[in-house]
Enzyme design. Structure first.
Site, short mmCIF file in Angstrom:
data_model
loop_
_atom_site.label_atom_id
_atom_site.label_comp_id
_atom_site.label_asym_id
_atom_site.label_seq_id
_atom_site.Cartn_x
_atom_site.Cartn_y
_atom_site.Cartn_z
N CYS A 113 10.70 1.07 2.29
CA CYS A 113 9.63 0.31 2.02
C CYS A 113 10.16 -1.23 1.97
O CYS A 113 9.23 -2.30 2.21
CB CYS A 113 8.70 0.60 1.12
SG CYS A 113 8.03 2.36 1.27
N HIS A 252 4.07 -5.01 -0.88
CA HIS A 252 4.13 -3.92 -0.09
C HIS A 252 3.12 -2.81 -0.51
O HIS A 252 2.54 -2.94 -1.51
CB HIS A 252 5.51 -2.86 -0.39
CG HIS A 252 5.53 -1.50 0.09
ND1 HIS A 252 5.10 -1.28 1.32
CD2 HIS A 252 5.57 -0.37 -0.54
CE1 HIS A 252 5.16 0.09 1.64
NE2 HIS A 252 5.52 0.74 0.09
N ASN A 282 0.14 3.61 3.43
CA ASN A 282 1.57 3.22 3.19
C ASN A 282 2.34 3.70 4.52
O ASN A 282 2.39 4.67 4.80
CB ASN A 282 2.34 3.92 2.11
CG ASN A 282 3.73 3.71 1.58
OD1 ASN A 282 4.27 2.84 2.63
ND2 ASN A 282 4.37 4.23 0.60
N1 COA Z 1 -6.32 15.04 -3.96
C1 COA Z 1 -6.54 15.46 -5.15
N2 COA Z 1 -5.98 15.58 -6.15
C2 COA Z 1 -4.58 15.24 -6.20
C3 COA Z 1 -4.05 14.88 -4.88
C4 COA Z 1 -4.77 14.78 -4.05
N3 COA Z 1 -4.47 14.22 -2.75
N4 COA Z 1 -2.48 14.35 -4.94
C5 COA Z 1 -2.32 14.79 -6.58
N5 COA Z 1 -3.52 15.34 -7.05
C6 COA Z 1 -3.54 15.68 -8.32
C7 COA Z 1 -2.18 16.25 -8.99
O1 COA Z 1 -1.90 17.72 -8.80
C8 COA Z 1 -2.61 16.09 -10.57
O2 COA Z 1 -3.28 17.05 -10.78
P1 COA Z 1 -2.85 18.07 -12.33
O3 COA Z 1 -3.20 16.85 -13.41
O4 COA Z 1 -3.86 19.17 -12.29
O5 COA Z 1 -1.28 18.37 -12.13
C9 COA Z 1 -3.52 14.93 -10.68
O6 COA Z 1 -4.09 14.76 -9.31
C10 COA Z 1 -2.70 13.66 -10.85
O7 COA Z 1 -1.63 13.53 -10.23
P2 COA Z 1 -0.65 12.27 -10.67
O8 COA Z 1 0.65 12.44 -9.90
O9 COA Z 1 -0.39 11.99 -11.87
O10 COA Z 1 -1.50 11.02 -9.94
P3 COA Z 1 -1.45 9.48 -9.71
O11 COA Z 1 -2.19 8.75 -10.67
O12 COA Z 1 0.11 9.27 -10.26
O13 COA Z 1 -1.52 9.33 -8.26
C11 COA Z 1 -0.06 8.71 -6.68
C12 COA Z 1 -0.41 9.71 -7.36
C13 COA Z 1 1.06 9.38 -5.57
C14 COA Z 1 -1.17 8.04 -5.78
C15 COA Z 1 0.60 7.49 -7.42
O14 COA Z 1 1.43 8.17 -8.14
C16 COA Z 1 1.66 6.62 -6.55
O15 COA Z 1 0.89 5.93 -5.76
N6 COA Z 1 2.80 6.38 -7.04
C17 COA Z 1 3.66 5.46 -6.30
C18 COA Z 1 4.07 5.66 -4.93
C19 COA Z 1 5.30 4.59 -4.61
O16 COA Z 1 5.31 3.72 -5.24
N7 COA Z 1 6.20 4.92 -3.92
C20 COA Z 1 7.08 4.08 -3.34
C21 COA Z 1 7.06 3.11 -2.56
S1 COA Z 1 6.76 4.00 -0.98
#
Ligand code: COA
Length: 325
Positions: A113, A252, A282
């Site tokens: 990224c 980004h 993304n």
């Molecule tokens: N729909 C519904 N629920 C979802 C889901 C979806 N698409 N994806 C994950 N969940 C659930 C998970 O299973 C979890 O459930 P649980 O609590 O029962 O286990 C819950 O939602 C929370 O998951 P979590 O991973 O803690 O969510 P989050 O708030 O961290 O959001 C991302 C997830 C991926 C959106 C976030 O972590 C993110 O954007 N991360 C950074 C990505 C990044 O910077 N990448 C690097 C650059 S490319």
């Protein structure tokens, strides 16, 4: 040293739109979850016969026309991508051939990224020291080709697209400072395990779905906020500027909550942040590239403005740049 600026911009986004409502039919998710947790409403998907090079070529043509340059004027083509058409030759070689950019050297940069900022900074070095005159820098990705459409943790996040800039010598302004970095100790947080020389493609790797993006989003989120804040601070210091000097930050586009958390730490108000994540999700290297291109096309950047690019991704790598428009 010569001053190097962006003298032309272009982009290409595939026509097919995949909305959150479409994903609700594919995995256990909801528009409400995706919107509130990421800021994404829809993303673009390339067609089966479009590869990263096709997106890159379309964006490149628009950038060349906006720079009023012919392909023969190019000395260098750098494509930032983690979804090349094939492991080799490079996407840049395919672009060079398609454009008939006969005198241009061409290579790809793999910095996920942060790839577009890495490529921008690399091209700048060649021009500032007088080796080359004009360079084409592209961020192009077909992330849909490495997305596991059965994994709700990742498939809601990514999209396809390309953004391109032509770099050349300018009289005023241009790229004031860049800052690139890497912390390879956390490479397990985001990767695509198989298909390389470590784990070559086999029936087993396909069965185990190892040719798709694997991500620990939660852990990355915290590191992204910290790293993007630090990168912005460092590049501004290198540029000899203050936060109050920034007219627009182009981050980004991985998650709007990450972007807002970074902006809050930097004390930037919403009007100084450029977002296009809602439309595209993304797109890795193409995210910063298309965001810069769209900010320029929409008139969000005016002559003399100070623009800050700030990117972070798999590696882990980061790249920031200050540009005086
Ligand atoms: N729909 C519904 N629920 C979802 C889901 C979806 N698409 N994806 C994950 N969940 C659930 C998970 O299973 C979890 O459930 P649980 O609590 O029962 O286990 C819950 O939602 C929370 O998951 P979590 O991973 O803690 O969510 P989050 O708030 O961290 O959001 C991302 C997830 C991926 C959106 C976030 O972590 C993110 O954007 N991360 C950074 C990505 C990044 O910077 N990448 C690097 C650059 S490319």
């Amino acid at each position: 040293m010569k001053k190097v600026g962006i003298i032309g911009v272009g982009e290409y986004l595939p026509k097919k739109v995949l909305a959150n409502a479409d994903l609700e039919k594919m995995v256990d998710t909801s528009d409400e979850w995706i919107t509130t947790r990421t800021g994404i409403k829809e993303r673009r998907l390339a067609s089966n016969d479009e590869a990263a090079s096709d997106l890159a070529i379309a964006a490149a043509k628009e950038a060349l026309s906006s720079a009023k340059l012919a392909p023969e004027d190019l000395d260098l083509i750098i494509v930032a991508t983690i979804t090349p058409d094939m492991p080799f030759p490079s996407v840049a070689s395919i672009v060079q051939n398609a454009l008939s950019a006969k005198k241009a050297a061409a290579f790809d940069v793999s910095a996920a990224c942060a790839g577009f900022v890495y490529a921008l900074s690399t091209a700048q070095q060649f021009i500032s020291c007088g080796v080359y005159k004009n360079a084409l820098v592209i961020g192009s990705e077909k992330l849909s080709s490495v997305t596991d459409w059965k994994d709700r943790n990742t498939c809601v996040l990514f999209g396809d697209g390309a953004g391109a800039c032509v770099l050349g010598e300018v009289k005023d302004g241009g790229i004031v400072a860049t800052y690139l970095g890497c912390d390879g100790s956390n490479l397990n947080l985001l990767n695509l395990p198989a298909g390389g020389s470590r784990i070559p493609a086999s029936h087993e790797t396909v069965d185990q779905r190892l040719h798709y993006i694997k991500m620990n989003g939660n852990e990355l989120f915290k590191i992204a906020v910290r790293t993007m804040t630090d990168a912005a601070l460092t590049v501004l210091e290198k540029a000899g500027l203050k936060f109050s000097d920034i007219d627009l930050i182009i981050p980004h586009q991985a998650n709007s909550r990450i972007i807002m958390a970074v902006a809050k730490r930097l004390g930037l108000t919403e009007d100084k942040i450029f977002l296009n994540i809602e439309k595209y999700g993304n797109m890795s290297s193409a995210s910063t590239a298309t965001a810069l291109v769209e900010a320029a096309k929409e008139g969000r950047i005016k002559k003399g403005d100070i623009v800050l690019l700030d990117a972070f991704g798999a590696g882990l790598v980061w790249g920031a740049a200050v540009i005086k428009w």
